[in-house]
Scaffold this motif. Structure first.
Motif, PDB file in Angstrom:
ATOM      1  N   GLU A  85       0.818  -1.213   0.000  1.00 49.56           N
ATOM      2  CA  GLU A  85       0.000   0.000   0.000  1.00 49.56           C
ATOM      3  C   GLU A  85       0.854   1.267   0.000  1.00 49.56           C
ATOM      4  N   SER A  86       1.994   1.239   0.658  1.00 53.90           N
ATOM      5  CA  SER A  86       2.841   2.438   0.699  1.00 53.90           C
ATOM      6  C   SER A  86       3.512   2.701  -0.653  1.00 53.90           C
ATOM      7  N   GLN A  87       3.665   1.668  -1.484  1.00 53.08           N
ATOM      8  CA  GLN A  87       4.315   1.813  -2.787  1.00 53.08           C
ATOM      9  C   GLN A  87       3.327   2.030  -3.930  1.00 53.08           C
ATOM     10  N   TRP A  88       2.085   1.632  -3.749  1.00 59.56           N
ATOM     11  CA  TRP A  88       1.124   1.618  -4.854  1.00 59.56           C
ATOM     12  C   TRP A  88       0.636   3.017  -5.194  1.00 59.56           C
ATOM     13  N   GLU A  89       0.534   3.276  -6.482  1.00 56.34           N
ATOM     14  CA  GLU A  89      -0.101   4.491  -6.990  1.00 56.34           C
ATOM     15  C   GLU A  89      -1.293   4.041  -7.805  1.00 56.34           C
ATOM     16  N   GLU A  90      -2.447   4.660  -7.577  1.00 62.52           N
ATOM     17  CA  GLU A  90      -3.671   4.243  -8.267  1.00 62.52           C
ATOM     18  C   GLU A  90      -3.438   4.191  -9.778  1.00 62.52           C
ATOM     19  N   ASN A  91      -4.066   3.204 -10.405  1.00 61.97           N
ATOM     20  CA  ASN A  91      -3.891   2.974 -11.832  1.00 61.97           C
ATOM     21  C   ASN A  91      -5.238   2.550 -12.403  1.00 61.97           C
ATOM     22  N   GLU A  92      -5.785   3.343 -13.311  1.00 57.13           N
ATOM     23  CA  GLU A  92      -7.103   3.047 -13.863  1.00 57.13           C
ATOM     24  C   GLU A  92      -7.117   1.779 -14.723  1.00 57.13           C
ATOM     25  N   LYS A  93      -5.945   1.255 -15.047  1.00 60.18           N
ATOM     26  CA  LYS A  93      -5.864   0.033 -15.852  1.00 60.18           C
ATOM     27  C   LYS A  93      -5.895  -1.226 -14.996  1.00 60.18           C
ATOM     28  N   CYS A  94      -6.007  -1.067 -13.669  1.00 61.14           N
ATOM     29  CA  CYS A  94      -5.963  -2.224 -12.772  1.00 61.14           C
ATOM     30  C   CYS A  94      -6.902  -2.025 -11.583  1.00 61.14           C
ATOM     31  N   ASP A  95      -7.821  -2.968 -11.413  1.00 60.27           N
ATOM     32  CA  ASP A  95      -8.658  -2.984 -10.218  1.00 60.27           C
ATOM     33  C   ASP A  95      -7.940  -3.791  -9.144  1.00 60.27           C
ATOM     34  N   LEU A  96      -8.086  -3.368  -7.901  1.00 61.16           N
ATOM     35  CA  LEU A  96      -7.441  -4.044  -6.780  1.00 61.16           C
ATOM     36  C   LEU A  96      -8.488  -4.760  -5.938  1.00 61.16           C
ATOM     37  N   TYR A  97      -8.317  -6.073  -5.804  1.00 63.55           N
ATOM     38  CA  TYR A  97      -9.260  -6.892  -5.052  1.00 63.55           C
ATOM     39  C   TYR A  97      -8.582  -7.446  -3.810  1.00 63.55           C
ATOM     40  N   PHE A  98      -9.321  -7.437  -2.702  1.00 61.93           N
ATOM     41  CA  PHE A  98      -8.796  -7.868  -1.412  1.00 61.93           C
ATOM     42  C   PHE A  98      -9.576  -9.079  -0.920  1.00 61.93           C
ATOM     43  N   ILE A  99      -8.845 -10.130  -0.522  1.00 62.28           N
ATOM     44  CA  ILE A  99      -9.485 -11.333   0.008  1.00 62.28           C
ATOM     45  C   ILE A  99      -8.969 -11.554   1.427  1.00 62.28           C
ATOM     46  N   ASP A 100      -9.867 -11.494   2.395  1.00 62.25           N
ATOM     47  CA  ASP A 100      -9.558 -11.792   3.797  1.00 62.25           C
ATOM     48  C   ASP A 100      -9.601 -13.311   3.948  1.00 62.25           C
TER      49      ASP A 100
END
Length: 123
Positions: A58-73
């Motif tokens: 998260e500290s390195q990521w910059e939002e990118n409209e070409k990629c959706d980010l999905y989170f799985i707990d």
């Protein structure tokens, strides 16, 4: 996003995660990778290493409209994690990222190997 709702992850984050809470939502998210990338982050809320990998990403990521980010707990939704492993033929790890383009896994990494810059180069 269609019939199945995705909710934002509840903890504070500067990353715009889409929380996957069912196998049906997972299948829809994978379908949405046609013409666009989807990054799936498998996280164990009981593991310090997983928390460090998530915070580092998260500290390195910059939002990118070409990629959706999905989170799985993984603790709450192990069935979703298992389904992702079967669908992508990527052996389960925790923490783990799997990058999918056009419904196919094109990259995966786990633990300290998770790198936002490596992922950005593939998108």
């Amino acid at each position: 996003m269609g019939l199945f709702s995705f909710s934002k992850k509840s903890r504070e984050s500067r990353v715009n995660w889409i929380n996957i809470e069912s196998v049906e939502a997972l299948n829809e998210a994978i379908t949405n990778t046609e013409g666009k990338s989807g990054l799936f982050f498998k996280h164990s809320t009981r593991c310090n290493i997983s928390s460090m990998a998530l915070n580092g990403f998260e500290s390195q990521w910059e939002e990118n409209e070409k990629c959706d980010l999905y989170f799985i707990d993984l603790i709450r939704h192990r069935d979703v994690s298992n389904a992702l492993s079967v669908i992508t033929s990527v052996e389960h790890q925790s923490p783990q990222v799997i990058l999918i383009k056009d419904k196919k896994a094109v990259y995966n990494s786990s633990h300290n190997g998770i790198s936002a810059s490596a992922i950005k180069n593939l998108i």
